[in-house]
Design an enzyme around this catalytic site. Structure first.
Site, short mmCIF file in Angstrom:
data_model
loop_
_atom_site.label_atom_id
_atom_site.label_comp_id
_atom_site.label_asym_id
_atom_site.label_seq_id
_atom_site.Cartn_x
_atom_site.Cartn_y
_atom_site.Cartn_z
N ASP A 177 -39.98 7.85 -56.81
CA ASP A 177 -39.27 8.97 -57.03
C ASP A 177 -38.19 9.60 -55.09
O ASP A 177 -39.65 9.43 -54.07
CB ASP A 177 -39.99 10.63 -56.92
CG ASP A 177 -40.56 10.67 -58.22
OD1 ASP A 177 -41.05 11.35 -58.23
OD2 ASP A 177 -39.49 9.61 -58.97
N ASP A 197 -41.15 2.82 -53.13
CA ASP A 197 -41.13 4.37 -54.27
C ASP A 197 -40.26 3.96 -54.91
O ASP A 197 -38.84 3.62 -55.22
CB ASP A 197 -41.81 4.72 -52.43
CG ASP A 197 -41.09 6.04 -53.36
OD1 ASP A 197 -42.25 7.03 -53.43
OD2 ASP A 197 -40.45 6.74 -53.06
N LYS A 207 -50.60 3.80 -50.08
CA LYS A 207 -50.05 2.77 -50.81
C LYS A 207 -50.17 1.78 -49.86
O LYS A 207 -49.89 0.46 -50.16
CB LYS A 207 -48.45 3.27 -50.77
CG LYS A 207 -47.97 4.13 -51.93
CD LYS A 207 -46.67 4.57 -51.85
CE LYS A 207 -46.43 6.03 -53.32
NZ LYS A 207 -45.02 5.95 -53.25
N ASP A 225 -39.22 6.86 -48.85
CA ASP A 225 -38.45 8.59 -48.42
C ASP A 225 -39.56 9.44 -47.95
O ASP A 225 -39.08 10.30 -46.38
CB ASP A 225 -38.54 8.60 -49.96
CG ASP A 225 -38.58 9.30 -50.86
OD1 ASP A 225 -38.97 10.54 -50.57
OD2 ASP A 225 -39.44 8.67 -50.88
N ASP A 277 -45.48 7.55 -48.16
CA ASP A 277 -45.28 6.13 -48.29
C ASP A 277 -44.93 5.06 -46.44
O ASP A 277 -44.80 4.67 -46.03
CB ASP A 277 -43.25 6.30 -48.46
CG ASP A 277 -43.25 6.39 -50.08
OD1 ASP A 277 -42.06 6.64 -50.24
OD2 ASP A 277 -43.71 5.75 -50.92
O1 LIG Z 1 -45.84 10.90 -57.67
C1 LIG Z 1 -45.14 12.06 -56.90
O2 LIG Z 1 -45.28 12.85 -56.54
C2 LIG Z 1 -43.88 11.51 -56.29
O3 LIG Z 1 -43.99 9.12 -56.10
P1 LIG Z 1 -43.28 9.15 -55.38
O4 LIG Z 1 -44.24 8.53 -54.79
O5 LIG Z 1 -42.50 7.59 -55.86
O6 LIG Z 1 -42.12 9.55 -54.44
MG LIG Z 2 -40.83 9.53 -52.87
#
Ligand SMILES: O=C(O)COP(=O)(O)O
Ligand SMILES: [Mg+2]
Length: 237
Positions: A10, A8, A158, A181, A185
């Site tokens: 963010d 992942d 995902k 996180d 996910d």
């Molecule tokens: O786009 C988002 O809401 C956050 O993205 P992520 O899946 O990389 O945590």
């Molecule tokens: Mg994330």
């Protein structure tokens, strides 16, 4: 042996959950894995331009996977999802005071909305339930990443994205590790031989994974990268 890591972005590669700045330690962790022959994919709720751009600048050689698994870039666009949320769903989100992500112009299947700063974050579950009441009848679902609320086709996620990417690369499930996180996910963290998260991941993620790092965000990612190399060294005898 772990040959493929799907991570992942963010909250996992950033300095900490809630921050959007990429951590230097995370970049070092990706390059450490790649220099040991382990392919890394960035798999994010973000749009493909963001994920594909980051992939190139950081040097992650696995396919870029965006829109919560709905689209993969691997020798061209591979659409895993096949539809876009109807305007009715978008209007419901906007009427509830959510803010449309600037990235939606660059998306095909998964639309993202931000919670305004002045909105009580404890209402997120109610928001999701309210939108989900309407989205289900169109064949869509709602996911929260800790950063944005996503409306995407029921078939997306995902977990499905990383499964397809592993097959495209010719890796078996027992050669794959997943790192994340947030709620978006969770389905991916049930795929592969190892799942891991930084120390500041959501409580639900920490209960799901096999390895919780002692450090947050990207520092946690680097710790996990070293842990993966240690496992591989032990397995290679
Ligand atoms: O786009 C988002 O809401 C956050 O993205 P992520 O899946 O990389 O945590
Ligand atoms: Mg994330």
């Amino acid at each position: 042996m772990i040959k493929y890591v799907a991570t992942d972005v963010d909250g996992t590669l950033t300095i900490r959950r809630g921050d959007v700045r990429i951590s230097i330690e995370a970049i070092n962790g990706i390059r450490l894995l790649e220099s040991n022959g382990i392919k890394v994919s960035l798999i994010s709720g973000n749009s493909l331009p963001v994920t594909l751009g980051l992939r190139g600048y950081i040097g992650a050689s696995g396919p870029a996977i965006a829109e919560n698994g709905c689209i993969i870039y691997f020798h061209g666009y591979k659409h895993i999802c096949n539809k876009t949320p109807p305007d009715e769903l978008k209007d419901i989100a906007l009427k509830m005071g959510l803010i449309e992500s600037w990235q939606n112009k660059f998306r095909f299947h998964d639309l993202a909305f931000f919670i305004p700063r002045n909105m009580d974050k404890s209402k997120i579950k109610d928001l999701i339930n309210e939108i989900e009441k309407n989205s289900n009848k169109y064949g869509f679902k709602v996911l929260w990443s800790g950063y944005a609320l996503h409306i995407l086709p029921e078939m997306g996620g995902k977990g499905f994205g990383v499964k397809i990417a592993s097959e495209l690369l010719g890796f078996k499930e027992e050669e794959v590790a997943t790192i994340g996180d947030g709620e978006n996910d969770l389905d991916m963290l049930n795929f592969g031989i190892l799942s891991a998260c930084p120390s500041d991941a959501s409580e639900e993620v920490k209960k799901t994974v096999k390895y919780v790092a002692s450090k947050p965000g990207g520092e946690g990612f680097l710790e996990i990268a070293n842990y993966i190399l240690k496992i591989n060294n032990q397995n290679s005898g």
